[in-house]
Write a protein that holds these residues in place. Structure first.
Motif, PDB file in Angstrom:
ATOM      1  N   ILE A  46       0.717  -1.103   0.058  1.00 20.41           N
ATOM      2  CA  ILE A  46      -0.022  -0.111  -0.199  1.00 20.41           C
ATOM      3  C   ILE A  46       0.841   1.415   0.114  1.00 20.41           C
ATOM      4  CG2 ILE A  46      -1.767   1.355   1.434  1.00 20.41           C
ATOM      5  CD1 ILE A  46      -2.815  -1.290   2.160  1.00 20.41           C
ATOM      6  N   PHE A  47       1.835   1.201   0.956  1.00 15.24           N
ATOM      7  CA  PHE A  47       2.729   2.645   1.073  1.00 15.24           C
ATOM      8  C   PHE A  47       3.638   2.655  -0.452  1.00 15.24           C
ATOM      9  CE2 PHE A  47       2.704   2.119   5.702  1.00 15.24           C
ATOM     10  CZ  PHE A  47       1.801   2.645   6.212  1.00 15.24           C
ATOM     11  N   ALA A  48       4.002   1.561  -0.939  1.00 18.32           N
ATOM     12  CA  ALA A  48       4.695   1.719  -2.201  1.00 18.32           C
ATOM     13  C   ALA A  48       3.976   2.152  -3.255  1.00 18.32           C
ATOM     14  CB  ALA A  48       5.325   0.260  -2.466  1.00 18.32           C
ATOM     15  N   THR A  49       2.595   1.874  -3.299  1.00 17.59           N
ATOM     16  CA  THR A  49       1.802   2.229  -4.207  1.00 17.59           C
ATOM     17  C   THR A  49       1.320   3.739  -4.281  1.00 17.59           C
ATOM     18  OG1 THR A  49      -0.280   1.481  -3.200  1.00 17.59           O
ATOM     19  CG2 THR A  49       0.833   0.171  -5.138  1.00 17.59           C
ATOM     20  N   ILE A  50       1.388   4.084  -2.996  1.00 18.99           N
ATOM     21  CA  ILE A  50       0.962   5.501  -2.712  1.00 18.99           C
ATOM     22  C   ILE A  50       2.023   6.219  -2.923  1.00 18.99           C
ATOM     23  CG2 ILE A  50       0.173   7.047  -0.814  1.00 18.99           C
ATOM     24  CD1 ILE A  50      -1.553   4.850   0.165  1.00 18.99           C
ATOM     25  N   SER A  51       3.377   6.029  -2.678  1.00 23.78           N
ATOM     26  CA  SER A  51       4.401   6.896  -2.639  1.00 23.78           C
ATOM     27  C   SER A  51       5.049   6.882  -3.954  1.00 23.78           C
ATOM     28  CB  SER A  51       5.594   6.308  -1.389  1.00 23.78           C
ATOM     29  OG  SER A  51       5.868   5.348  -1.927  1.00 23.78           O
ATOM     30  N   ASP A  52       4.940   6.152  -4.631  1.00 23.95           N
ATOM     31  CA  ASP A  52       5.541   6.213  -5.978  1.00 23.95           C
ATOM     32  C   ASP A  52       4.539   6.618  -7.522  1.00 23.95           C
ATOM     33  OD1 ASP A  52       6.736   5.458  -8.436  1.00 23.95           O
ATOM     34  OD2 ASP A  52       7.959   3.990  -7.613  1.00 23.95           O
ATOM     35  N   SER A  53       4.967   7.483  -7.829  1.00 28.77           N
ATOM     36  CA  SER A  53       3.836   8.062  -8.845  1.00 28.77           C
ATOM     37  C   SER A  53       3.767   7.326 -10.063  1.00 28.77           C
ATOM     38  CB  SER A  53       4.282   9.601  -9.259  1.00 28.77           C
ATOM     39  OG  SER A  53       5.616   9.526  -9.837  1.00 28.77           O
ATOM     40  N   HIS A  54       4.804   6.290 -10.360  1.00 27.89           N
ATOM     41  CA  HIS A  54       4.687   5.630 -11.543  1.00 27.89           C
ATOM     42  C   HIS A  54       3.737   4.295 -11.268  1.00 27.89           C
ATOM     43  CE1 HIS A  54       8.793   7.416 -11.650  1.00 27.89           C
ATOM     44  NE2 HIS A  54       8.468   6.966 -13.022  1.00 27.89           N
ATOM     45  N   LEU A  55       3.234   4.095 -10.179  1.00 25.50           N
ATOM     46  CA  LEU A  55       2.258   3.013  -9.786  1.00 25.50           C
ATOM     47  C   LEU A  55       0.949   3.734  -9.487  1.00 25.50           C
ATOM     48  CD1 LEU A  55       4.192   0.778  -7.468  1.00 25.50           C
ATOM     49  CD2 LEU A  55       4.435   0.838  -9.721  1.00 25.50           C
ATOM     50  N   HIS A  56       0.638   4.856  -9.794  1.00 26.59           N
ATOM     51  CA  HIS A  56      -0.566   5.522  -9.759  1.00 26.59           C
ATOM     52  C   HIS A  56      -1.388   5.273 -11.214  1.00 26.59           C
ATOM     53  CE1 HIS A  56       1.017   8.971  -6.705  1.00 26.59           C
ATOM     54  NE2 HIS A  56       0.829   7.579  -6.071  1.00 26.59           N
ATOM     55  N   THR A  57      -1.539   3.892 -11.152  1.00 28.73           N
ATOM     56  CA  THR A  57      -2.386   3.364 -12.336  1.00 28.73           C
ATOM     57  C   THR A  57      -3.460   2.442 -11.837  1.00 28.73           C
ATOM     58  OG1 THR A  57      -0.920   1.366 -12.522  1.00 28.73           O
ATOM     59  CG2 THR A  57      -0.258   3.405 -13.831  1.00 28.73           C
ATOM     60  N   ASN A  65      -5.868  -1.991  -2.878  1.00 22.34           N
ATOM     61  CA  ASN A  65      -7.453  -1.957  -2.404  1.00 22.34           C
ATOM     62  C   ASN A  65      -7.362  -3.698  -1.885  1.00 22.34           C
ATOM     63  OD1 ASN A  65      -9.617  -0.154  -2.643  1.00 22.34           O
ATOM     64  ND2 ASN A  65      -8.466   0.226  -4.121  1.00 22.34           N
ATOM     65  N   LEU A  66      -6.719  -4.611  -2.850  1.00 21.81           N
ATOM     66  CA  LEU A  66      -6.724  -5.913  -2.672  1.00 21.81           C
ATOM     67  C   LEU A  66      -5.705  -6.294  -1.247  1.00 21.81           C
ATOM     68  CD1 LEU A  66      -7.403  -8.873  -3.198  1.00 21.81           C
ATOM     69  CD2 LEU A  66      -5.103  -8.757  -4.501  1.00 21.81           C
ATOM     70  N   PHE A 107     -15.202  -9.700   3.677  1.00 19.25           N
ATOM     71  CA  PHE A 107     -13.859  -9.606   3.232  1.00 19.25           C
ATOM     72  C   PHE A 107     -13.510 -10.662   2.275  1.00 19.25           C
ATOM     73  CE2 PHE A 107     -13.397  -6.783   6.943  1.00 19.25           C
ATOM     74  CZ  PHE A 107     -13.347  -5.546   6.481  1.00 19.25           C
ATOM     75  N   VAL A 108     -14.111 -11.811   2.558  1.00 21.68           N
ATOM     76  CA  VAL A 108     -14.181 -12.933   1.720  1.00 21.68           C
ATOM     77  C   VAL A 108     -14.819 -12.606   0.073  1.00 21.68           C
ATOM     78  CG1 VAL A 108     -14.904 -15.286   1.008  1.00 21.68           C
ATOM     79  CG2 VAL A 108     -13.798 -14.725   3.126  1.00 21.68           C
ATOM     80  N   GLU A 109     -15.835 -12.146   0.227  1.00 21.00           N
ATOM     81  CA  GLU A 109     -16.536 -11.868  -1.052  1.00 21.00           C
ATOM     82  C   GLU A 109     -15.984 -10.636  -1.801  1.00 21.00           C
ATOM     83  OE1 GLU A 109     -18.409 -13.954  -2.061  1.00 21.00           O
ATOM     84  OE2 GLU A 109     -19.257 -15.025  -0.225  1.00 21.00           O
ATOM     85  N   LEU A 110     -15.297  -9.602  -0.852  1.00 17.75           N
ATOM     86  CA  LEU A 110     -14.742  -8.366  -1.534  1.00 17.75           C
ATOM     87  C   LEU A 110     -13.620  -8.861  -2.185  1.00 17.75           C
ATOM     88  CD1 LEU A 110     -14.851  -5.505  -1.829  1.00 17.75           C
ATOM     89  CD2 LEU A 110     -13.840  -5.265   0.409  1.00 17.75           C
ATOM     90  N   GLU A 111     -12.598  -9.553  -1.513  1.00 19.44           N
ATOM     91  CA  GLU A 111     -11.251 -10.237  -2.442  1.00 19.44           C
ATOM     92  C   GLU A 111     -11.795 -10.948  -3.551  1.00 19.44           C
ATOM     93  OE1 GLU A 111      -7.123 -12.205  -1.466  1.00 19.44           O
ATOM     94  OE2 GLU A 111      -8.405 -11.374   0.399  1.00 19.44           O
ATOM     95  N   ASN A 112     -12.744 -11.877  -3.474  1.00 18.12           N
ATOM     96  CA  ASN A 112     -13.298 -12.405  -4.797  1.00 18.12           C
ATOM     97  C   ASN A 112     -13.633 -11.316  -5.840  1.00 18.12           C
ATOM     98  OD1 ASN A 112     -14.229 -14.457  -6.620  1.00 18.12           O
ATOM     99  ND2 ASN A 112     -15.904 -14.672  -5.372  1.00 18.12           N
ATOM    100  N   LEU A 113     -14.409 -10.275  -5.559  1.00 11.54           N
ATOM    101  CA  LEU A 113     -14.771  -9.548  -6.648  1.00 11.54           C
ATOM    102  C   LEU A 113     -13.434  -8.529  -7.052  1.00 11.54           C
ATOM    103  CD1 LEU A 113     -18.259  -8.361  -4.920  1.00 11.54           C
ATOM    104  CD2 LEU A 113     -17.746  -9.719  -7.029  1.00 11.54           C
ATOM    105  N   ILE A 114     -12.729  -8.147  -5.909  1.00 16.33           N
ATOM    106  CA  ILE A 114     -11.504  -7.418  -6.404  1.00 16.33           C
ATOM    107  C   ILE A 114     -10.689  -8.059  -7.386  1.00 16.33           C
ATOM    108  CG2 ILE A 114      -9.554  -6.196  -5.638  1.00 16.33           C
ATOM    109  CD1 ILE A 114     -11.120  -4.919  -3.408  1.00 16.33           C
ATOM    110  N   LEU A 115     -10.420  -9.287  -7.356  1.00 20.29           N
ATOM    111  CA  LEU A 115      -9.938 -10.081  -8.173  1.00 20.29           C
ATOM    112  C   LEU A 115     -10.193 -10.106  -9.334  1.00 20.29           C
ATOM    113  CD1 LEU A 115      -8.583 -13.159  -5.682  1.00 20.29           C
ATOM    114  CD2 LEU A 115      -7.054 -11.381  -6.971  1.00 20.29           C
ATOM    115  N   THR A 116     -11.374 -10.282  -9.466  1.00 18.66           N
ATOM    116  CA  THR A 116     -12.337 -10.450 -10.630  1.00 18.66           C
ATOM    117  C   THR A 116     -12.301  -9.021 -11.548  1.00 18.66           C
ATOM    118  OG1 THR A 116     -13.877 -11.887  -9.829  1.00 18.66           O
ATOM    119  CG2 THR A 116     -14.446 -10.599 -11.996  1.00 18.66           C
ATOM    120  N   VAL A 117     -12.341  -8.013 -10.867  1.00 20.82           N
ATOM    121  CA  VAL A 117     -12.152  -6.556 -11.421  1.00 20.82           C
ATOM    122  C   VAL A 117     -10.806  -6.376 -12.158  1.00 20.82           C
ATOM    123  CG1 VAL A 117     -12.000  -4.019 -10.850  1.00 20.82           C
ATOM    124  CG2 VAL A 117     -14.072  -5.390 -10.070  1.00 20.82           C
TER     125      VAL A 117
END
Length: 319
Positions: A46-57, A65-66, A107-117
């Motif tokens: 989470i910290f890596a994706t927030i701090s690095d602008s190259h990962l703002h995709t 989120n996962l 959170f089980v269902e949420l992880e399932n849906l985020i993996l699908t997204v």
């Protein structure tokens, strides 16, 4: 048989993984270690994706989120298990049991849906790269995550409210280390036909549709990769989705193993062991899979630790 009407007085007993006292310190140390590794590893992502602008995709937005969901997922069960071992108590209140069950389902269902997204994101990135930034806009990404939260929250709320209508017997022993919906329904003395029907319907709905979407996305991805002429191009295209494919395969394979262990053997102990892999091992391995197989994440983590290392001596020098 005596029924429990006064839910404020009801106490469930979590029997845990083992009743042998000699094994409790080992279980406590092992699960505490895995819990800390999981939380620390996912926080780093989470910290890596927030701090690095190259990962703002979009891809890394979904990954953060996962990681957040993985932290919440393991935090619904393991802290209570560790506290019970430490205090040598197996009790959990009626309210606590329903709350734990609610957030576990969420959170089980949420992880399932985020993996699908995430599989849809990879599908667009590989099959329609020229339109990727247009299709996967920040608004659409936010809407898909919000919809995943809403669907998961609605499902867990319905399941929890249906449990509240049940009466329970005086023997409230759950042969598990957390309040699993299936085990809780077995303890009900009143009619739980509606609960079981809704539970199996939700499992089928939230498993079959996301899995079908994931399989469709990857069938199109494989088809697109096969049409690439150069071996380097194929490798580069596949490497962009290899981490997600590994995480999704781990999640669904362990989930299938948990389902088969609970239906084939009818052994609660076997089901509890399978749950450990599903609840603890999978969230713990996800950060390692993404950090080891993804160059962008490894680069961001090196930058993150490099900045942290530079700030330390600078702050000490100011003092």
């Amino acid at each position: 048989m005596d029924l429990r009407n006064d839910t404020g007085m009801a106490q469930f007993i979590l029997l845990g993984l083992s009743e042998e006292l000699e094994l409790q310190p080992l279980i406590f140390g092992l699960f505490l270690f895995m819990f800390l590794i999981t939380v620390f590893g996912n926080l780093l992502i989470i910290f890596a994706t927030i701090s690095d602008s190259h990962l703002h995709t979009p891809m890394y937005f979904f990954l953060s989120n996962l990681s957040f969901v993985d932290i919440c997922f393991i935090s619904t069960t393991i802290p209570k298990m560790l506290m019970n071992i430490q205090t040598q108590s197996k009790d959990i209140s009626y309210e606590g049991c329903i709350t734990q069950m609610h957030f576990y389902i969420l959170f089980v269902e949420l992880e399932n849906l985020i993996l699908t997204v995430m599989s849809y994101d990879r599908f667009i990135a590989i099959c329609d790269p020229l339109q990727y930034t247009v299709i996967m806009s920040p608004l659409l990404c936010g809407q898909m995550v919000l919809l995943s939260w809403m669907m998961s929250a609605l499902n867990s709320l319905v399941q929890s409210l249906l449990v509240l209508r049940l009466y329970f017997c005086t023997v409230l022993e759950i042969p598990h280390f957390f309040c699993d919906l299936k085990e809780v329904l077995r303890l009900a003395c009143s009619d739980a036909v509606l609960n079981n029907a809704v539970m199996y319907f939700a499992v089928g709905l939230f498993s079959a549709i996301p899995l079908a979407g994931l399989c469709y996305s990857y069938s199109r991805i494989v088809s697109s990769i096969c049409r690439i002429s150069s071996a380097e191009g194929k490798y580069k295209a596949f490497s962009t989705c290899a981490s997600h494919l590994s995480v999704a395969s781990l999640f669904y394979c362990t989930g299938l193993g948990l389902y088969l262990s609970s239906t084939a053997t009818h052994s609660s102990h076997s089901s509890a062991i399978a749950s450990v892999i599903y609840i603890v091992i999978t969230p713990m391995l996800n950060p390692f899979i993404y950090s080891l197989r993804n160059k962008d994440v490894k680069r961001a983590l090196r930058r993150f630790f490099g900045v942290a290392a530079m700030k330390g001596p600078f702050v000490l020098g100011l003092r």
